[in-house]
Design a protein around this motif. Structure first.
Motif, PDB file in Angstrom:
ATOM      1  N   GLU A  45      -1.480   2.405   2.245  1.00 11.24           N
ATOM      2  CA  GLU A  45      -1.089   3.754   2.802  1.00 11.24           C
ATOM      3  C   GLU A  45      -2.724   4.366   3.132  1.00 11.24           C
ATOM      4  OE1 GLU A  45       1.943   5.465   3.690  1.00 11.24           O
ATOM      5  OE2 GLU A  45       2.875   4.022   3.320  1.00 11.24           O
ATOM      6  N   VAL A  73      -4.300   7.547   4.186  1.00 10.79           N
ATOM      7  CA  VAL A  73      -4.421   9.244   4.762  1.00 10.79           C
ATOM      8  C   VAL A  73      -6.101   9.205   5.555  1.00 10.79           C
ATOM      9  CG1 VAL A  73      -4.324  11.349   4.263  1.00 10.79           C
ATOM     10  CG2 VAL A  73      -2.828   9.776   3.807  1.00 10.79           C
ATOM     11  N   SER A 100       0.805  14.291   2.078  1.00 13.66           N
ATOM     12  CA  SER A 100      -0.275  12.710   1.998  1.00 13.66           C
ATOM     13  C   SER A 100      -1.045  12.125   1.113  1.00 13.66           C
ATOM     14  CB  SER A 100      -0.334  13.135   3.311  1.00 13.66           C
ATOM     15  OG  SER A 100       0.180  13.872   4.885  1.00 13.66           O
ATOM     16  N   ALA A 115      -1.133   8.317  -1.217  1.00 16.02           N
ATOM     17  CA  ALA A 115      -1.448   7.661  -0.392  1.00 16.02           C
ATOM     18  C   ALA A 115      -2.684   6.284  -1.178  1.00 16.02           C
ATOM     19  CB  ALA A 115      -3.549   8.639   0.417  1.00 16.02           C
ATOM     20  N   VAL A 122      -7.868   7.172   0.928  1.00 22.71           N
ATOM     21  CA  VAL A 122      -7.764   8.911   1.429  1.00 22.71           C
ATOM     22  C   VAL A 122      -9.361   8.341   2.341  1.00 22.71           C
ATOM     23  CG1 VAL A 122      -8.014  10.943   1.478  1.00 22.71           C
ATOM     24  CG2 VAL A 122      -6.081   9.947  -0.044  1.00 22.71           C
TER      25      VAL A 122
END
Length: 373
Positions: free
Chosen positions: A170, A172, A228, A232, A235
């Motif tokens: 993930e 972000v 968010s 993550a 980031v």
């Protein structure tokens, strides 16, 4: 005009402010060009290439500063370079003064005219001399982040693109401008699951169209950022307020909601960083840990791919350098309001409002400063 380019001396900075093609362009316009010996070796350009372009090679930076009227660099002048600046010098380089009171004081004391690449604008309100390095930094942020995510580097051991049967990372991206778009583009291309946050609905609409549902776009609020980053693996801080200190959008308290080993890459570190826990690092020691979160905050990230970065940057700066040399700095700045936006320091005064506001300095509008010159 006499134009000089010294060798960059910031830690692991290999870029150079002028290429042989740039030197030839300036000499073709009747100007003298002085290059410090070995200035281009970091990107594979030797002194002979500059000599063939009509430049004169000098043995030391001190000689370059002594002979030149305009200094063209890449990174902000280091203290030893600031000490060589005099009132007759025009300095054309990246400055990033808002988070750097020490450099600002040194430039003010020198009396020089300092024009910052990062605040020169174009007719559409863009930042044409910052954009090439923002593109590089955005793309590099993903490859740097992916490496820092490896367990041996202190990360959480997640592969950015995953593999069949195992979820991808993930990612972000906070900020959907040039840096954010380029970071998201590389992350999407590598198979990551990407979320981009921004406060411009127009920009979010454009990003949504460009990525065609391959990335999620969110309006940036404190809650959206906190939610968010909690999920993550990587980031990217990609927030920019032109010329001003970056806003601190991720607080230390928010780190407590993140997974151990998550990596944050603060591309805004040149302007002070957009994470409360950010502090500048170098390519030699790029990361550190805070509360189990890996921080990558290299202040000259594009210097890691110095050859690509140098040619991208000098392609953009050359027309402005020629204008400054041909017309003289004062007339060039008066004639071109976009170039005039780059004037940050002149005659011992701060001439860029965002810098003055950030540092609590008196502000003198650039046109007033130039008329008084």
């Amino acid at each position: 005009m006499r134009i000089g380019t010294p060798k960059e001396i910031k830690n692991h900075e290999y870029r150079v402010g002028l290429t042989p093609a740039g030197a030839r362009e300036l000499t073709a316009h009747g100007h003298e060009v002085f290059i410090e010996t070995r200035a281009g070796l970091g990107i594979g350009i030797d002194d002979a290439a500059y000599q063939r372009a009509g430049a004169t090679i000098l043995a030391t930076a001190a000689e370059v500063f002594d002979r030149a009227e305009m200094i063209i660099k890449v990174k902000e002048p280091q203290p030893v370079e600031c000490a060589m600046l005099k009132p007759h010098h025009v300095l054309f380089t990246y400055l990033h003064l808002a988070p750097d009171p020490e450099q600002t004081r040194a430039l003010l004391a020198s009396g020089c005219t300092a024009i910052a690449y990062e605040t020169v604008t174009d007719a559409r309100g863009g930042l044409p001399l910052l954009a090439p390095m923002s593109e590089v930094a955005g793309r590099m942020s993903i490859q740097a982040g992916a490496h820092a995510m490896e367990k041996a580097a202190g990360g959480n051991g997640v592969l950015l693109g995953g593999v069949p049967g195992v979820p991808a990372a993930e990612v972000v991206v906070i900020g959907g401008g040039v840096v954010g778009y380029n970071a998201a583009r590389i992350a999407v291309g590598m198979g990551a699951r990407v979320t981009i946050l921004d406060r411009s609905l127009t920009r979010l609409g454009w990003l949504d169209t460009v990525f065609e549902n391959r990335a999620t776009t969110l309006y940036s609020t404190v809650d959206a950022v906190e939610t968010s980053i909690a999920k993550a693996d990587l980031v990217i801080g990609a927030v920019l307020v032109p010329g001003a200190a970056a806003p601190k959008l991720v607080t230390r308290a928010m780190l407590g909601h993140m997974k151990a080993g998550t990596v944050i890459v603060d591309v805004a570190i040149d302007q002070g960083g957009c994470f409360e826990t950010s502090k500048p690092t170098t390519h030699q020691e790029p990361t550190y840990l805070v509360d189990g979160i890996v921080h990558y905050c290299v202040a000259n990230m594009p210097g890691g791919v110095a050859r690509t970065s140098t040619f991208a940057l000098t392609n953009a700066t050359m027309p402005f350098a020629v204008a400054l040399a041909d017309k003289g700095y004062r007339q060039a700045l008066l004639d071109d309001p976009n170039l005039r936006e780059g004037l940050n320091v002149h005659g011992g005064k701060v001439t860029y409002k965002a810098v003055a506001d950030a540092l609590g300095c008196d502000y003198l509008p650039p046109q007033d400063a130039l008329r008084a010159a």
